[in-house]
Enzyme design. Sequence first.
Site, PDB file in Angstrom:
ATOM      1  N   ARG A 147      67.382 102.016 -11.380  1.00 20.87           N
ATOM      2  CA  ARG A 147      66.734 103.016 -10.544  1.00 20.87           C
ATOM      3  C   ARG A 147      65.983 102.333  -9.403  1.00 20.87           C
ATOM      4  NH1 ARG A 147      62.916 106.366 -12.731  1.00 20.87           N
ATOM      5  NH2 ARG A 147      62.539 105.118 -14.579  1.00 20.87           N
ATOM      6  N   LYS A 212      60.779  97.962 -22.897  1.00 20.03           N
ATOM      7  CA  LYS A 212      61.932  98.758 -22.465  1.00 20.03           C
ATOM      8  C   LYS A 212      63.197  98.329 -23.229  1.00 20.03           C
ATOM      9  CE  LYS A 212      64.130 100.408 -18.232  1.00 20.03           C
ATOM     10  NZ  LYS A 212      63.836 100.953 -16.920  1.00 20.03           N
ATOM     11  N   ARG A 347      46.872 103.622 -19.109  1.00 23.46           N
ATOM     12  CA  ARG A 347      45.567 103.187 -18.625  1.00 23.46           C
ATOM     13  C   ARG A 347      44.616 103.194 -19.813  1.00 23.46           C
ATOM     14  NH1 ARG A 347      41.182 105.905 -15.566  1.00 23.46           N
ATOM     15  NH2 ARG A 347      40.294 104.273 -14.237  1.00 23.46           N
TER      16      ARG A 347
HETATM   17  C1  BTN Z   1      66.853 101.819 -14.888  1.00 21.16           C
HETATM   18  O1  BTN Z   1      66.564 101.198 -13.865  1.00 21.16           O
HETATM   19  O2  BTN Z   1      66.039 101.996 -15.799  1.00 21.16           O
HETATM   20  C2  BTN Z   1      68.235 102.413 -15.027  1.00 21.16           C
HETATM   21  C3  BTN Z   1      69.248 101.419 -15.505  1.00 21.16           C
HETATM   22  C4  BTN Z   1      70.624 102.014 -15.679  1.00 21.16           C
HETATM   23  C5  BTN Z   1      71.666 100.972 -16.040  1.00 21.16           C
HETATM   24  C6  BTN Z   1      72.999 101.580 -16.385  1.00 21.16           C
HETATM   25  S1  BTN Z   1      74.087 100.406 -17.129  1.00 21.16           S
HETATM   26  C7  BTN Z   1      75.421 101.530 -16.999  1.00 21.16           C
HETATM   27  C8  BTN Z   1      75.282 102.219 -15.668  1.00 21.16           C
HETATM   28  N1  BTN Z   1      75.931 101.458 -14.623  1.00 21.16           N
HETATM   29  C9  BTN Z   1      75.057 100.993 -13.738  1.00 21.16           C
HETATM   30  O3  BTN Z   1      75.362 100.311 -12.742  1.00 21.16           O
HETATM   31  N2  BTN Z   1      73.820 101.363 -14.051  1.00 21.16           N
HETATM   32  C10 BTN Z   1      73.802 102.180 -15.242  1.00 21.16           C
END
Ligand code: BTN
Length: 355
Positions: A147, A212, A347
Amino acid sequence: MLTEINRSVNFRLCGTNGDLGYHFVMNAHTLAALRMLSSGALCSGETIADQLGVTRATVSNALKDAEALGLDIEKVRGSGYRLLHPPVWLDAKSIANRVSTQLGRKLPVTILDAVDSTNTYMLNRAGEGAQSGSVVIAELQTGGKGRRGRRWFTGLGGAITLSLLWRFEQSVAELSGLSLAVGLAVASALRGTGAMDVGVKWPNDIVVGDRKLGGILIELQGDALGPTAAVIGIGINVKLADALRNQIDQPVVDLATIQSSVDRNDIAAAMLIQLARTLEHFSKEGFAVIEPDYRKFHVLHDVDVTVHLPDGEKVFGRVQGTASDGALLLKVGREIVRFHGGEVSVRRGAGAARA
Ligand code: BTN
């Protein structure tokens, strides 16, 4: 250009992770050689070379690439190679069968050895008319997208990197809350496979406590009035290689740390079954009916947090829940404030206030 590699094609794939300095290289024969080591038993370089119709030097290079991608290979002088922690390789038939038995309908599942991004691959398939419910999963993703324009890093066989295409009658605007519904489905499926401490952090980080475990990236294509094609990308850490883990700039966890045995086919099937059920429900009813369940999985519910807005502003408050459109509801002083974006962090020891 999309980098897609089929098992039969001779290729050499390189990608440099500029942000982390992680270097992806995979020889055309790497996966074939690794599959011969799947049992964990010692296998001679000669046997592998004969079977693949290549030289022993090629086998040696192929397995060096596997080590660089996070797999532990023991080389026993004069005897051969052994894979120390063999992953369970992905199997399209096994996943598709489990899904159709549970759902009573088939989802077409494609497994790729390597691809830049499963989301990019599926966006292209969506543009070509692929059916709703189509799934792609890759053993290795070389340019995974996260993201906010970040990248998503995983090693070979050490993750689930999956994209599911889902077609909705609704417009993009009517799908707010989708990403939360997907987060809930994934977390609930993972709990169902034994990872009981998994939760969701708004909007859809998959977490264990403050670490995470996985992330979700949804990319939408559609007209203002609908329909919409959603490519739902899910990345779950199954076994993070140390080299990769050490370079990620936030606390992370993998399934191998919290579960005794991890079969990626079980996990992928469980996620797809739960996703299909949740998405059918969501497309009929919207997020409002799902919100009470989301709240149960939300690790920040009733917690004091800071919301970091894109413009640098910080807002402090206590999480009250999520609205029917997926907005985060925060009690700031006496007011309830809605957030559609921003990073949220816990927080500790502070009252609610606006910075
Ligand atoms: C995040 O940033 O939290 C989201 C990560 C999402 C990763 C997944 S892996 C499968 C799919 N293909 C990608 O290129 N991204 C998502």
